[in-house]
Design a protein around this motif. Structure first.
Motif, PDB file in Angstrom:
ATOM      1  N   ASP A  80       0.828  -1.199   0.000  1.00 16.73           N
ATOM      2  CA  ASP A  80       0.000   0.000   0.000  1.00 16.73           C
ATOM      3  C   ASP A  80       0.866   1.254   0.000  1.00 16.73           C
ATOM      4  OD1 ASP A  80      -2.176  -1.639   0.138  1.00 16.73           O
ATOM      5  OD2 ASP A  80      -2.666  -1.190   2.222  1.00 16.73           O
ATOM      6  N   ARG A  81       0.372   2.279  -0.700  1.00 19.14           N
ATOM      7  CA  ARG A  81       0.996   3.595  -0.650  1.00 19.14           C
ATOM      8  C   ARG A  81       0.541   4.300   0.619  1.00 19.14           C
ATOM      9  NH1 ARG A  81       2.590   5.934  -5.763  1.00 19.14           N
ATOM     10  NH2 ARG A  81       2.910   4.206  -7.175  1.00 19.14           N
ATOM     11  N   ILE A  82       1.045   5.493   0.837  1.00 15.94           N
ATOM     12  CA  ILE A  82       0.689   6.254   2.034  1.00 15.94           C
ATOM     13  C   ILE A  82      -0.822   6.454   2.132  1.00 15.94           C
ATOM     14  CG2 ILE A  82       0.887   8.528   3.125  1.00 15.94           C
ATOM     15  CD1 ILE A  82       3.757   8.632   2.011  1.00 15.94           C
ATOM     16  N   ASP A  83      -1.493   6.632   0.980  1.00 17.25           N
ATOM     17  CA  ASP A  83      -2.940   6.863   0.993  1.00 17.25           C
ATOM     18  C   ASP A  83      -3.758   5.577   1.079  1.00 17.25           C
ATOM     19  OD1 ASP A  83      -2.658   5.812  -1.550  1.00 17.25           O
ATOM     20  OD2 ASP A  83      -3.280   7.638  -2.591  1.00 17.25           O
ATOM     21  N   GLY A  84      -3.104   4.428   1.258  1.00 17.47           N
ATOM     22  CA  GLY A  84      -3.810   3.161   1.407  1.00 17.47           C
ATOM     23  C   GLY A  84      -4.181   2.496   0.093  1.00 17.47           C
ATOM     24  N   ARG A  85      -3.700   3.040  -1.023  1.00 16.62           N
ATOM     25  CA  ARG A  85      -4.018   2.473  -2.334  1.00 16.62           C
ATOM     26  C   ARG A  85      -2.857   1.642  -2.868  1.00 16.62           C
ATOM     27  NH1 ARG A  85      -6.371   7.980  -5.086  1.00 16.62           N
ATOM     28  NH2 ARG A  85      -8.255   8.082  -3.843  1.00 16.62           N
ATOM     29  N   ARG A  86      -3.203   0.763  -3.785  1.00 19.62           N
ATOM     30  CA  ARG A  86      -2.197   0.022  -4.557  1.00 19.62           C
ATOM     31  C   ARG A  86      -2.475   0.282  -6.023  1.00 19.62           C
ATOM     32  NH1 ARG A  86      -0.512  -5.781  -2.086  1.00 19.62           N
ATOM     33  NH2 ARG A  86      -0.356  -5.081   0.049  1.00 19.62           N
ATOM     34  N   TRP A  87      -1.493   0.840  -6.690  1.00 17.91           N
ATOM     35  CA  TRP A  87      -1.633   1.103  -8.116  1.00 17.91           C
ATOM     36  C   TRP A  87      -1.362  -0.160  -8.909  1.00 17.91           C
ATOM     37  CZ3 TRP A  87       1.178   6.286  -9.633  1.00 17.91           C
ATOM     38  CH2 TRP A  87       0.558   7.348  -8.979  1.00 17.91           C
ATOM     39  N   GLY A  88      -2.045  -0.283 -10.043  1.00 11.42           N
ATOM     40  CA  GLY A  88      -1.710  -1.319 -11.009  1.00 11.42           C
ATOM     41  C   GLY A  88      -0.498  -0.844 -11.808  1.00 11.42           C
ATOM     42  N   ARG A  89      -0.223  -1.518 -12.899  1.00 14.57           N
ATOM     43  CA  ARG A  89       0.898  -1.117 -13.764  1.00 14.57           C
ATOM     44  C   ARG A  89       0.716   0.342 -14.185  1.00 14.57           C
ATOM     45  NH1 ARG A  89       0.726  -3.615 -19.100  1.00 14.57           N
ATOM     46  NH2 ARG A  89       1.836  -2.085 -20.310  1.00 14.57           N
ATOM     47  N   TYR A  90       1.809   1.105 -14.268  1.00 18.76           N
ATOM     48  CA  TYR A  90       1.684   2.509 -14.648  1.00 18.76           C
ATOM     49  C   TYR A  90       2.946   3.028 -15.332  1.00 18.76           C
ATOM     50  CZ  TYR A  90       4.268   3.777 -10.345  1.00 18.76           C
ATOM     51  OH  TYR A  90       5.197   3.893  -9.351  1.00 18.76           O
ATOM     52  N   TYR A  91       2.752   4.113 -16.054  1.00 15.98           N
ATOM     53  CA  TYR A  91       3.842   4.858 -16.683  1.00 15.98           C
ATOM     54  C   TYR A  91       3.889   6.220 -16.007  1.00 15.98           C
ATOM     55  CZ  TYR A  91       2.795   1.516 -20.448  1.00 15.98           C
ATOM     56  OH  TYR A  91       2.527   0.394 -21.180  1.00 15.98           O
ATOM     57  N   GLU A  92       5.091   6.749 -15.886  1.00 18.88           N
ATOM     58  CA  GLU A  92       5.246   8.076 -15.312  1.00 18.88           C
ATOM     59  C   GLU A  92       6.139   8.887 -16.235  1.00 18.88           C
ATOM     60  OE1 GLU A  92       5.413   8.741 -10.861  1.00 18.88           O
ATOM     61  OE2 GLU A  92       7.514   8.990 -11.460  1.00 18.88           O
ATOM     62  N   ALA A  93       5.652  10.039 -16.649  1.00 19.10           N
ATOM     63  CA  ALA A  93       6.423  10.942 -17.513  1.00 19.10           C
ATOM     64  C   ALA A  93       6.802  12.176 -16.714  1.00 19.10           C
ATOM     65  CB  ALA A  93       5.603  11.343 -18.734  1.00 19.10           C
ATOM     66  N   ILE A  94       8.066  12.561 -16.810  1.00 12.21           N
ATOM     67  CA  ILE A  94       8.543  13.782 -16.176  1.00 12.21           C
ATOM     68  C   ILE A  94       9.150  14.655 -17.267  1.00 12.21           C
ATOM     69  CG2 ILE A  94      10.085  14.810 -14.478  1.00 12.21           C
ATOM     70  CD1 ILE A  94      10.064  12.037 -13.051  1.00 12.21           C
ATOM     71  N   LEU A  95       8.464  15.761 -17.556  1.00  8.96           N
ATOM     72  CA  LEU A  95       8.968  16.734 -18.517  1.00  8.96           C
ATOM     73  C   LEU A  95       9.628  17.841 -17.709  1.00  8.96           C
ATOM     74  CD1 LEU A  95       9.228  18.018 -21.339  1.00  8.96           C
ATOM     75  CD2 LEU A  95       6.950  19.010 -20.983  1.00  8.96           C
ATOM     76  N   ALA A  96      10.954  17.859 -17.689  1.00  9.22           N
ATOM     77  CA  ALA A  96      11.693  18.885 -16.956  1.00  9.22           C
ATOM     78  C   ALA A  96      11.763  20.131 -17.822  1.00  9.22           C
ATOM     79  CB  ALA A  96      13.090  18.384 -16.609  1.00  9.22           C
ATOM     80  N   LEU A  97      11.319  21.246 -17.252  1.00  7.69           N
ATOM     81  CA  LEU A  97      11.338  22.513 -17.960  1.00  7.69           C
ATOM     82  C   LEU A  97      12.659  23.226 -17.669  1.00  7.69           C
ATOM     83  CD1 LEU A  97       7.692  23.544 -17.052  1.00  7.69           C
ATOM     84  CD2 LEU A  97       8.477  22.338 -19.088  1.00  7.69           C
TER      85      LEU A  97
END
Length: 152
Positions: A80-97
């Motif tokens: 579990d994450r801090i908020d009590g949820r479990r994420w399924g598979r995911y992608y994360e994009a970080i666009l640095a400006l």
């Protein structure tokens, strides 16, 4: 992406596109979270960050003008994450400006736990290529205000 539901959560310190969206597709629901991060160190290339051990895949590209894009793929949460949820598979994009801010988009196949909204998807709502195209749309960084500036 078929439907971007009217469940956008917005507060006065968020830019117009920032928020949590629920995407309905193929009988499942997948969150798409968009936000502007506080100033951060330069976007590390794959293999140079502290989260690489968790990433199943990482793509990094220099975009010029001090901008860079990092897209990572993560498997389902094992706890579990801090908020009590479990994420399924995911992608994360970080666009640095170039000014030290970054646009971060989490493209999540679904989650279980507190606030669960329905069945998840087999894969995140956007493919990695669709996520890249989405994050690089000109209105994404242009619609973001400086950190801590009310939008209304």
């Amino acid at each position: 992406m078929n439907v971007l539901d009217n469940q956008h959560l917005q507060d006065p310190y968020r830019a117009p596109y920032e928020g949590a969206y629920l995407v309905r597709k193929g009988g499942g629901i997948g969150p798409l979270d968009i936000w502007l991060t506080a100033p951060l160190r330069p976007n590390p290339a794959c293999g140079q960050g502290d989260r690489d051990t968790d990433a199943l895949d990482c793509r990094y590209e220099e975009l010029g003008g001090g901008h860079s894009l990092r897209i990572e793929e993560f498997g389902p949460d094992g706890q579990d994450r801090i908020d009590g949820r479990r994420w399924g598979r995911y992608y994360e994009a970080i666009l640095a400006l170039g000014d030290g801010r970054a646009v971060l988009v989490a493209d999540i196949s679904g989650f279980t736990g507190e606030g669960e909204v329905g069945p998840g998807m087999a894969a995140p709502p956007l493919t990695k290529e669709q996520l890249r195209t989405f994050v690089l749309r000109p209105e994404m960084p242009a619609g973001l205000k400086p950190w801590g500036t009310p939008t209304g």
